[in-house]
Design an enzyme around this catalytic site. Structure first.
Site, PDB file in Angstrom:
ATOM      1  CD  GLN A  78       8.999   9.809  -4.212  1.00  0.00           C
ATOM      2  OE1 GLN A  78       9.435  10.373  -5.196  1.00  0.00           O
ATOM      3  NE2 GLN A  78       9.232   8.538  -3.963  1.00  0.00           N
ATOM      4  CG  PHE A  79       3.298   5.776  -3.685  1.00  0.00           C
ATOM      5  CD1 PHE A  79       3.274   4.666  -2.848  1.00  0.00           C
ATOM      6  CD2 PHE A  79       3.896   5.660  -4.924  1.00  0.00           C
ATOM      7  CE1 PHE A  79       3.853   3.465  -3.239  1.00  0.00           C
ATOM      8  CE2 PHE A  79       4.474   4.473  -5.328  1.00  0.00           C
ATOM      9  CZ  PHE A  79       4.459   3.370  -4.480  1.00  0.00           C
ATOM     10  CB  THR A  80       7.898   5.907  -1.481  1.00  0.00           C
ATOM     11  OG1 THR A  80       8.620   7.013  -2.019  1.00  0.00           O
ATOM     12  CG2 THR A  80       7.613   4.884  -2.562  1.00  0.00           C
TER      13      THR A  80
END
Length: 146
Positions: A78-80
């Site tokens: 989940q790079f966000t």
């Protein structure tokens, strides 16, 4: 390295219509990797997640960890989570790891989790994933290691 963890009754992740991972009771881990992260931070975060006491004991108090209840771990990249949202109306991802480092540390995290705990399931790094879950509580925590 950051992880948004959710206590779940069940959770699954699907990529292109195919279920790549599913668990029953346990923890859904949304994992964000920053450019300053390394394997030592991944190990530290994994240890914290596996030991975090978010499951109820016989008295209804959060005193048990996922290992004590034999729960599952579903890890989803989940790079966000590492976005800088302080300015403006568009997130900045300048502190996020490069795709190569992010994938390497995500894969390492999942591999280490699998050697320590069972069951462990995962999504697919960089893919457009559909995550389904039933949050139990709801119980959600943001964990970070430096």
């Amino acid at each position: 390295m950051k992880a948004l963890i959710q206590r779940v009754s069940h959770a699954s992740v699907t990529v292109d219509g195919e279920c790549t991972g599913a668990i029953d009771q346990g923890i859904l881990v949304l994992l964000g990797v920053e450019k300053t992260d390394d394997r030592a931070k991944a190990d530290k975060l994994l240890k914290k997640i596996l030991g975090y006491r978010i499951f109820s004991d016989e008295e209804g108090k959060m005193n048990l960890n996922v290992q004590q209840i034999n729960g599952g771990l579903l890890v989803v990249s989940q790079f966000t989570l590492v976005a800088d949202t302080d300015k403006g109306l568009r997130p900045s991802f300048s502190s996020g790891a490069s795709p190569a480092l992010g994938e390497e540390l995500y894969d390492y995290f999942v591999e280490q989790a699998s050697t320590i705990h069972n069951p462990v399931a995962s999504g697919r790094f960089g893919a457009d994933m559909k995550v389904s879950l039933l949050n139990d509580g709801p119980v959600t925590f943001m964990l970070e290691v430096n």
